[in-house]
Structure formats: structure tokens, C-alpha cells
Design a protein around this motif. Structure first.
Motif, mmCIF file in Angstrom:
data_model
loop_
_atom_site.group_PDB
_atom_site.id
_atom_site.type_symbol
_atom_site.label_atom_id
_atom_site.label_comp_id
_atom_site.label_asym_id
_atom_site.label_seq_id
_atom_site.Cartn_x
_atom_site.Cartn_y
_atom_site.Cartn_z
ATOM 1 N N PHE A 146 0.837 -1.201 0.000
ATOM 2 C CA PHE A 146 0.000 0.000 0.000
ATOM 3 C C PHE A 146 0.873 1.253 0.000
ATOM 4 C CE2 PHE A 146 -2.702 3.198 2.228
ATOM 5 C CZ PHE A 146 -3.717 3.262 1.275
ATOM 6 N N VAL A 147 0.571 2.179 -0.919
ATOM 7 C CA VAL A 147 1.305 3.431 -1.068
ATOM 8 C C VAL A 147 0.346 4.582 -0.788
ATOM 9 C CG1 VAL A 147 2.657 4.904 -2.606
ATOM 10 C CG2 VAL A 147 2.802 2.406 -2.812
ATOM 11 N N CYS A 148 0.745 5.491 0.079
ATOM 12 C CA CYS A 148 -0.078 6.663 0.376
ATOM 13 C C CYS A 148 0.856 7.856 0.554
ATOM 14 C CB CYS A 148 -0.903 6.434 1.634
ATOM 15 S SG CYS A 148 -2.084 7.765 1.979
ATOM 16 N N ASN A 149 0.676 8.885 -0.285
ATOM 17 C CA ASN A 149 1.514 10.075 -0.198
ATOM 18 C C ASN A 149 0.693 11.292 -0.610
ATOM 19 O OD1 ASN A 149 1.476 9.893 -3.090
ATOM 20 N ND2 ASN A 149 3.231 8.504 -2.981
ATOM 21 N N ASN A 150 1.354 12.434 -0.714
ATOM 22 C CA ASN A 150 0.647 13.672 -1.030
ATOM 23 C C ASN A 150 0.004 13.630 -2.411
ATOM 24 O OD1 ASN A 150 1.353 14.767 1.429
ATOM 25 N ND2 ASN A 150 3.235 15.695 0.650
ATOM 26 N N SER A 151 0.657 12.952 -3.349
ATOM 27 C CA SER A 151 0.097 12.879 -4.702
ATOM 28 C C SER A 151 -1.032 11.864 -4.808
ATOM 29 C CB SER A 151 1.198 12.528 -5.704
ATOM 30 O OG SER A 151 1.774 11.267 -5.397
ATOM 31 N N ALA A 152 -1.111 10.949 -3.862
ATOM 32 C CA ALA A 152 -2.189 9.953 -3.855
ATOM 33 C C ALA A 152 -2.689 9.804 -2.423
ATOM 34 C CB ALA A 152 -1.694 8.627 -4.400
ATOM 35 N N PRO A 153 -3.456 10.769 -1.925
ATOM 36 C CA PRO A 153 -3.882 10.749 -0.511
ATOM 37 C C PRO A 153 -4.758 9.565 -0.152
ATOM 38 C CG PRO A 153 -5.028 12.472 -1.745
ATOM 39 C CD PRO A 153 -3.958 11.953 -2.647
ATOM 40 N N LYS A 154 -5.502 9.030 -1.114
ATOM 41 C CA LYS A 154 -6.344 7.872 -0.819
ATOM 42 C C LYS A 154 -5.555 6.578 -0.840
ATOM 43 C CE LYS A 154 -10.726 9.830 -2.453
ATOM 44 N NZ LYS A 154 -11.879 9.651 -3.365
ATOM 45 N N GLY A 155 -4.402 6.622 -1.478
ATOM 46 C CA GLY A 155 -3.532 5.455 -1.504
ATOM 47 C C GLY A 155 -3.883 4.460 -2.600
#
Length: 455
Positions: A146-155
Motif C-alpha cells: 500500500f502506497v499513500c503520499n501527497n500525490s495519492a492521498p487515498k492510496g
């Protein structure tokens, strides 16, 4: 579970291939070879105590099913394969088979099926390309992928595949799978180089993402391994390369790398490579990593040439002068073969159509897709395509249809190798050399399930 031995047992794999009958077609022999490697994977599963023999869905059947599966629902694929089992039973059995078993089947088949094949390559050298590609998955916030960052807040969920691809043989040689949050392409390459024996002279072709002192040192220290690496030549280039004039050249450079900054190091103008603290997460595998002694003297051949559009490209290589600049251009140009292989792996071998959202299940399917790709590629190489005598273009096998036919061949005991090769030869596409299209880069998400699955 103990860490698997990664080196190929060439004697055993050669024996597997030699036992096949000489009266069979190459496709029949490859099918038998794959079935025997699948059986060895089943034996490994049982040796781990994961499963018993009296099962309705034994490991060999499940491994073969996933290799031959296409993009339909599990119920549809089970019906197509003639397996009397429910999707829930498949999910339960998959939990009993570690992804390492699928990896073993992939490596054993790749090595054993190469026996008796011509040594394709460039000037007697095998040419391997290394690059990475993302495998998108269904969203699962509890998974390591699972990836969650500023560019993909929903992950989102993603695994990263870093393979070594044989450019001239059109098969995958080895592969490393990592969760996207911890992907490390240079580290994956080093891992594959360290765990394989290169008994044939090999050139590894790399793009700028692998520009690293540590990567080059590992490649130069590995017997029979050479490299061609595209490097930067702007202000962010390596110090010794940035000093070179911006014109076509073919020269040798030497420099010394040091992990210390003593007065002697400064006086000798050593390149200082600071080592991050071990307590810092991910510090041991990133660009600053250095696994060799310090100080370390590195010698490189640098080749710079101008493209038709006026731009320059710079290559660093360990190849001798018997390889001309034109040879290096050709070798690096061939690197594009791994990019087209990713397209075939995803959209022809079916890696965009997954049948689970668990990380370990997706790893199983990645190794299954790599095996299916290599199985198809071996058969395609032996398939004769009749060329038109007065046509405008030459024709090659339609790889997407070849994958479909080869998977049908695996599932159908009544289909012969000769029959599948004849069918493959009827599905062709024209070869249009010299075509150039601008790359259309856009984010591609996971093609969501159109049916319910078991987690």
C-alpha cells in the motif's frame, strides 16, 4: 521457511530436457519440461509440510492452472481448464503454496528449456537488459504494497517487478519483486547479479536509473559480466564525466572512491561517498550504498555520441575496445526490447488481469506470467512464418494470439505441439521498421474485478 537456493542447478535441468523424446516437436518437449518443473514445485511444497497428497486440488494442478489462466473470473477459468473446484477452494490452496515455489518453477523452466537452444546474442555475448515495471493491484490498505503520499492521498497498492531480460533470446532470465513503497531497482539488480553464476560472457544493458558507483563496482567484480550504462552528462553527472567536453568521444577515465574524508583522501582528490547511518530506514539499499572496500579505484570507458536531433548521449561501459562505438550504439538500442516485453507480459500474458488482491497471491501470478511468457517465447522462436513473395512487409508471429494458443495447449491434453505451432504460424502481424511515435505517458490504475473474489 529457509531462504531458497537461487543458483540454477544446470546438471539437473539439462537431464530433464535430455529425457524428452527426440521424436516430439519442440513444443511438445517444452510442455513436458514445464510439467516436470511444475511437479518439482509440488514436491517442494510437500517437503515444506504445506499440503498432503490426497487432495482434490493438488499443488501441481494449481500451479499449472495459474500459469495457463487468462483474464476471466476464477469460475470461468476453472471451467476452461476442466478443473472441478470452486474459487473458494482455489484461494484456500493458494495459501498453502509460498510464492517461492512459483519462483522456483519459473527459474527451473527458464534454465532447463534453454538446453539445446542456440546461443543467441551479440558477438558471442549474451545481452541482458534490466529495468523495472509496476504491477497495479486492487486497493488493500493493510498490505505491505500500500502506497499513500501527497500525490495519492487515498492510496493505492502496487508491486514493483525488476527482471533481467535476455534481449536476443526474448526470455526473462531472473526477477525480483518488491513492494512499491520499498522498491530499489539498483539493489534488485545487485541481488540478481550476486545470486547467479554467469558461465557465459554477458553484457548487462542499463538506463540512467541504475547510475550508481555501487552497481558498476558489482558488475565489474563479477566474472564474465560487462555492462553498458547510459549516464547523465549535465550538472548532476558523476564528477569525472561532467568534466569531459560536450562532443563525440571515446576515452578512458579513472578515479578513486572513498568512504572517508581524511587529509590524504582530499589531497588525492578521492570521490567522497558518504555512508548513511544504518538506523535510517532504507539507507542500506539507496544510491549512497557502497559494498566494496575503501579506497577503491574504478576505471571506465566513456563513449559520447550525437543523435540525429543534435542531442548527445553518454554511455559508460566495461567492454574492451574490440567493441566499437557503433557496437555500443546497437547494444544500447536493443535495450528497448525489455520495454516491449513489459507490454507483452502485461497485456498478452495477462498480468493486468489479476485474480486476487493479496500481495503473496499477486507474487504467485507474476511468476506464473513470467513462466507463461518464456514458454510462449520459446515456442514462437521455433515457429516458421511463411513470408509473402511480393508483399510490402515481412511478417512476425502475433504474440498475443501465441500466448492464448500456448495456454490452450497446456490445458488441452489432446492438442499436439505440431498443431499449436501450425496455429501460431497463421496469426501474424506486419513488421514496420523505422516507425517512431511519441511516448504517451499516463497513469494506469488497476482494472477492477468484475466479480467477487476471496481475499
Amino acid at each position: 521457511m529457509e531462504r531458497l537456493e537461487n543458483r540454477h542447478n544446470s546438471d539437473t535441468q539439462t537431464a530433464i530436457f535430455e529425457e524428452t523424446s527426440n521424436t516430439l516437436s519442440i513444443a511438445d518437449m517444452l510442455k513436458r519440461t514445464l510439467e516436470r518443473t511444475i511437479t518439482s514445485g509440488e514436491d517442494m511444497t510437500r517437503s515444506l509440510g504445506q499440503t498432503a497428497r490426497n487432495q482434490k486440488l493438488p499443488p501441481a494442478t494449481l500451479i499449472k492452472f495459474l500459469i495457463a489462466a487468462e483474464g476471466g473470473s476464477l469460475a470461468k477459468e476453472l471451467h476452461r481448464a476442466g478443473i472441478d473446484a470452486t474459487p473458494a477452494a482455489v484461494s484456500q490452496r493458494r495459501r498453502q503454496i509460498p510464492p517461492a515455489v512459483f519462483r522456483k518453477v519459473f527459474l527451473d523452466f527458464t534454465s532447463s528449456s534453454a538446453y539445446g537452444q542456440p546461443n543467441r546474442g551479440y558477438k558471442g555475448y549474451r545481452v541482458l537488459a534490466c529495468d523495472g515495471t509496476a504491477v497495479n493491484m486492487a486497493r488493500n490498505p493493510n498490505a505491505p504494497s500500500f502506497v499513500c503520499n501527497n500525490s495519492a492521498p487515498k492510496g493505492y497498492n502496487q508491486l514493483h517487478l525488476s527482471p533481467l531480460f535476455d534481449i536476443y533470446d526474448r526470455t526473462y532470465f531472473d526477477a525480483v519483486i518488491q513492494p512499491a513503497p520499498h522498491k530499489d531497482e539498483p539493489g534488485a539488480l545487485v541481488e540478481m547479479v550476486k545470486r547467479n553464476d554467469f558461465n557465459r560472457r554477458t553484457i548487462i544493458v542499463l538506463d540512467r536509473g541504475y547510475e550508481s558507483y555501487n552497481v558498476m563496482a558489482h558488475l565489474m567484480n563479477t566474472p564474465n559480466v560487462y555492462f553498458v550504462l547510459r549516464v547523465k552528462h549535465n550538472h548532476s553527472a558523476m564528477r569525472e564525466i561532467a568534466r569531459l567536453p560536450m562532443l563525440e568521444l571515446d576515452c578512458d577515465i579513472a578515479f578513486t572512491i572513498s568512504t572517508t574524508q581524511t587529509n590524504e583522501d582530499k589531497r588525492n582528490r578521492h570521490i567522497y561517498l558518504p555512508q548513511p547511518k544504518k538506523s535510517k530506514p532504507g539507507s542500506t539499499t539507496r544510491r549512497a550504498r557502497w559494498d566494496c572496500p575503501s579506497p577503491y579505484t574504478m576505471r571506465l570507458r566513456i563513449v559520447r555520441f550525437q543523435l540525429d536531433n543534435g542531442n548527445f548521449e553518454t554511455l559508460a561501459t566495461s567492454l574492451p575496445r574490440s567493441f566499437t562505438v557503433d557496437d555500443l550504439k546497437e547494444i544500447y538500442h536493443r535495450r528497448w526490447g525489455i520495454e516491449t516485453s513489459f507490454r507483452d507480459l502485461k497485456y498478452s500474458a495477462g498480468l493486468v488481469n489479476l485474480h486476487s488482491k493479496r500481495d503473496d497471491f499477486v507474487e504467485q501470478e507474476i511468476y506464473a506470467a513470467l513462466t507463461a511468457f518464456n514458454f510462449t517465447s520459446r515456442i514462437v522462436q521455433e515457429t516458421v512464418v511463411q513470408q509473402p513473395t511480393d508483399g510490402l512487409y515481412a511478417y512476425a508471429v502475433n504474440f498475443k494470439m501465441a500466448v492464448t494458443l500456448c495456454k490452450e495447449f497446456l490445458n488441452n491434453p489432446n492438442m499436439t505441439g505440431k498443431e499449436v505451432m501450425q496455429k501460431i504460424s497463421r496469426h501474424t502481424v506486419p513488421i514496420r521498421p523505422g516507425r517512431q511515435d511519441e511516448r504517451n505517458l499516463r497513469a494506469k490504475g488497476f482494472g477492477w474485478f468484475t466479480y467477487r473474489i476471496a481475499a
